[in-house]
Write a protein that holds these residues in place. Structure first.
Motif, PDB file in Angstrom:
ATOM      1  N   GLN A 125       0.935  -1.201   0.007  1.00  0.00           N
ATOM      2  CA  GLN A 125      -0.053   0.260   0.139  1.00  0.00           C
ATOM      3  C   GLN A 125       0.774   1.264   0.184  1.00  0.00           C
ATOM      4  OE1 GLN A 125      -3.199   0.176  -0.261  1.00  0.00           O
ATOM      5  NE2 GLN A 125      -3.342   2.329  -0.223  1.00  0.00           N
ATOM      6  N   VAL A 126       1.959   1.186   0.562  1.00  0.00           N
ATOM      7  CA  VAL A 126       2.944   2.413   0.982  1.00  0.00           C
ATOM      8  C   VAL A 126       3.494   2.803  -0.567  1.00  0.00           C
ATOM      9  CG1 VAL A 126       5.013   3.172   1.903  1.00  0.00           C
ATOM     10  CG2 VAL A 126       3.355   2.219   3.311  1.00  0.00           C
ATOM     11  N   GLY A 127       3.884   1.535  -1.328  1.00  0.00           N
ATOM     12  CA  GLY A 127       4.482   1.755  -2.601  1.00  0.00           C
ATOM     13  C   GLY A 127       3.449   2.295  -3.364  1.00  0.00           C
ATOM     14  N   MET A 128       2.202   1.791  -3.247  1.00  0.00           N
ATOM     15  CA  MET A 128       1.109   2.457  -4.210  1.00  0.00           C
ATOM     16  C   MET A 128       0.842   3.708  -3.909  1.00  0.00           C
ATOM     17  SD  MET A 128      -0.073   0.376  -6.470  1.00  0.00           S
ATOM     18  CE  MET A 128      -1.847   0.496  -6.363  1.00  0.00           C
ATOM     19  N   ASP A 129       0.868   4.077  -2.648  1.00  0.00           N
ATOM     20  CA  ASP A 129       0.738   5.604  -2.258  1.00  0.00           C
ATOM     21  C   ASP A 129       1.681   6.591  -2.949  1.00  0.00           C
ATOM     22  OD1 ASP A 129      -1.797   5.067  -1.354  1.00  0.00           O
ATOM     23  OD2 ASP A 129      -0.903   5.019   0.810  1.00  0.00           O
ATOM     24  N   ARG A 130       2.991   5.948  -2.836  1.00  0.00           N
ATOM     25  CA  ARG A 130       4.141   6.908  -3.347  1.00  0.00           C
ATOM     26  C   ARG A 130       4.128   6.995  -4.810  1.00  0.00           C
ATOM     27  NH1 ARG A 130       8.687   4.314   0.132  1.00  0.00           N
ATOM     28  NH2 ARG A 130       8.426   5.543   1.896  1.00  0.00           N
ATOM     29  N   ALA A 131       3.547   5.884  -5.513  1.00  0.00           N
ATOM     30  CA  ALA A 131       3.803   6.148  -7.016  1.00  0.00           C
ATOM     31  C   ALA A 131       2.405   6.963  -7.419  1.00  0.00           C
ATOM     32  CB  ALA A 131       3.012   4.495  -7.583  1.00  0.00           C
ATOM     33  N   ARG A 132       1.231   7.000  -6.762  1.00  0.00           N
ATOM     34  CA  ARG A 132       0.192   7.699  -6.862  1.00  0.00           C
ATOM     35  C   ARG A 132       0.700   9.202  -6.681  1.00  0.00           C
ATOM     36  NH1 ARG A 132      -4.990   5.861  -3.807  1.00  0.00           N
ATOM     37  NH2 ARG A 132      -4.710   3.634  -4.274  1.00  0.00           N
ATOM     38  N   GLN A 133       1.367   9.325  -5.563  1.00  0.00           N
ATOM     39  CA  GLN A 133       1.843  10.959  -5.294  1.00  0.00           C
ATOM     40  C   GLN A 133       2.910  11.218  -6.513  1.00  0.00           C
ATOM     41  OE1 GLN A 133       3.727  10.241  -1.590  1.00  0.00           O
ATOM     42  NE2 GLN A 133       1.946  11.144  -0.438  1.00  0.00           N
ATOM     43  N   LYS A 134       3.677  10.575  -6.971  1.00  0.00           N
ATOM     44  CA  LYS A 134       4.461  10.600  -8.258  1.00  0.00           C
ATOM     45  C   LYS A 134       3.624  11.260  -9.306  1.00  0.00           C
ATOM     46  CE  LYS A 134       8.853   9.029  -6.776  1.00  0.00           C
ATOM     47  NZ  LYS A 134      10.213   8.611  -7.229  1.00  0.00           N
ATOM     48  N   LYS A 135       2.789  10.517  -9.523  1.00  0.00           N
ATOM     49  CA  LYS A 135       1.980  10.779 -10.653  1.00  0.00           C
ATOM     50  C   LYS A 135       1.259  12.082 -10.579  1.00  0.00           C
ATOM     51  CE  LYS A 135       0.442   6.464 -13.061  1.00  0.00           C
ATOM     52  NZ  LYS A 135      -0.689   5.469 -13.341  1.00  0.00           N
ATOM     53  N   VAL A 136       0.503  12.391  -9.643  1.00  0.00           N
ATOM     54  CA  VAL A 136      -0.177  13.382  -9.287  1.00  0.00           C
ATOM     55  C   VAL A 136       0.927  14.496  -9.268  1.00  0.00           C
ATOM     56  CG1 VAL A 136      -1.113  14.741  -7.271  1.00  0.00           C
ATOM     57  CG2 VAL A 136      -1.881  12.438  -7.929  1.00  0.00           C
ATOM     58  N   GLN A 137       2.142  14.500  -8.748  1.00  0.00           N
ATOM     59  CA  GLN A 137       3.125  15.474  -8.755  1.00  0.00           C
ATOM     60  C   GLN A 137       3.454  15.891 -10.213  1.00  0.00           C
ATOM     61  OE1 GLN A 137       6.590  14.694  -6.663  1.00  0.00           O
ATOM     62  NE2 GLN A 137       7.562  16.605  -7.103  1.00  0.00           N
ATOM     63  N   LYS A 138       3.692  14.820 -10.924  1.00  0.00           N
ATOM     64  CA  LYS A 138       3.977  15.031 -12.347  1.00  0.00           C
ATOM     65  C   LYS A 138       2.783  15.682 -12.995  1.00  0.00           C
ATOM     66  CE  LYS A 138       5.451  11.966 -16.194  1.00  0.00           C
ATOM     67  NZ  LYS A 138       5.684  10.676 -16.757  1.00  0.00           N
ATOM     68  N   TYR A 139       1.664  15.222 -12.775  1.00  0.00           N
ATOM     69  CA  TYR A 139       0.551  16.048 -13.548  1.00  0.00           C
ATOM     70  C   TYR A 139       0.244  17.753 -13.243  1.00  0.00           C
ATOM     71  CZ  TYR A 139      -1.301  11.751 -15.604  1.00  0.00           C
ATOM     72  OH  TYR A 139      -1.664  10.472 -16.174  1.00  0.00           O
ATOM     73  N   GLU A 140       0.467  17.794 -12.061  1.00  0.00           N
ATOM     74  CA  GLU A 140       0.448  19.060 -11.383  1.00  0.00           C
ATOM     75  C   GLU A 140       1.585  20.057 -11.925  1.00  0.00           C
ATOM     76  OE1 GLU A 140       0.693  18.362  -7.272  1.00  0.00           O
ATOM     77  OE2 GLU A 140      -1.687  18.209  -6.964  1.00  0.00           O
ATOM     78  N   GLU A 141       2.884  19.501 -11.990  1.00  0.00           N
ATOM     79  CA  GLU A 141       3.843  20.243 -12.736  1.00  0.00           C
ATOM     80  C   GLU A 141       3.749  20.474 -14.062  1.00  0.00           C
ATOM     81  OE1 GLU A 141       7.567  17.914 -12.308  1.00  0.00           O
ATOM     82  OE2 GLU A 141       7.665  18.424 -10.008  1.00  0.00           O
ATOM     83  N   PHE A 142       2.915  19.539 -14.817  1.00  0.00           N
ATOM     84  CA  PHE A 142       2.473  19.917 -16.112  1.00  0.00           C
ATOM     85  C   PHE A 142       1.653  20.885 -16.210  1.00  0.00           C
ATOM     86  CE2 PHE A 142      -0.099  18.770 -19.961  1.00  0.00           C
ATOM     87  CZ  PHE A 142       0.686  18.880 -20.923  1.00  0.00           C
ATOM     88  N   VAL A 143       0.584  20.881 -15.455  1.00  0.00           N
ATOM     89  CA  VAL A 143      -0.255  22.155 -15.377  1.00  0.00           C
ATOM     90  C   VAL A 143       0.375  23.359 -15.242  1.00  0.00           C
ATOM     91  CG1 VAL A 143      -2.394  22.987 -14.269  1.00  0.00           C
ATOM     92  CG2 VAL A 143      -2.450  20.699 -14.976  1.00  0.00           C
ATOM     93  N   ASP A 144       1.273  23.361 -14.068  1.00  0.00           N
ATOM     94  CA  ASP A 144       2.000  24.538 -13.587  1.00  0.00           C
ATOM     95  C   ASP A 144       2.861  25.023 -14.481  1.00  0.00           C
ATOM     96  OD1 ASP A 144      -0.057  24.712 -11.511  1.00  0.00           O
ATOM     97  OD2 ASP A 144       1.718  23.605 -10.059  1.00  0.00           O
TER      98      ASP A 144
END
Length: 150
Positions: free
Chosen positions: A3-22
């Motif tokens: 679950q911790v690995g999944m949460d980190r993977a999700r966080q990285k994806k979200v961060q990547k999308y947010e950076e793309f928007v910003d």
């Protein structure tokens, strides 16, 4: 642990999308809006010029006294002995001498071009906004939030 690995993977994806928007979409949106605003300014300049030429014709004005902006809001008085011929800024620092009717024809053509450019920028702005919305929807799905929670 999984679950911790999944949460980190999700966080990285979200961060990547947010950076793309910003870093990409928001600056592109601001640039497109600024460019469209410049085109709106051009539209106003040509509209004012057209109205002034039409007023000269309507009132049969053949000469006039006016104030000319020399720059930095410094004006001087100018006498125009013959208003039948007009110099129009056609772009890139070039001015062309036109008769009133030639100037009105040129302005009509220019106004059509300007309207097309405004349309193009408006579509581009709508497209960028749709992309931002789509990325935000992707982030919401990754975070598994209910609709309207982002």
């Amino acid at each position: 642990m999984l679950q911790v690995g999944m949460d980190r993977a999700r966080q990285k994806k979200v961060q990547k999308y947010e950076e793309f928007v910003d870093r990409r979409l928001k600056p592109d949106l601001l640039r497109a809006i600024a460019e469209r605003d410049k085109v709106f300014e051009q539209q106003k300049i040509f509209s004012d010029l057209k109205r002034n030429i039409e007023n000269l014709e309507k009132n049969s004005v053949t000469s006039l006294r006016t104030m000319v902006n020399l720059g930095s809001e410094v004006y001087m008085q100018a006498d125009v002995p013959d208003t039948c011929r007009i110099f129009v800024d056609v772009g890139l620092g070039f001015h062309v001498e036109f008769t009133r009717s030639e100037a009105l024809n040129f302005i009509g053509t220019k106004e059509e071009q300007i309207l097309r450019r405004i349309d193009e920028y408006t579509r581009l702005i709508a497209s960028i906004k749709a992309q931002i919305k789509m990325v935000c929807e992707g982030i919401r799905e990754i975070l598994q939030l209910p609709v309207g929670e982002l």
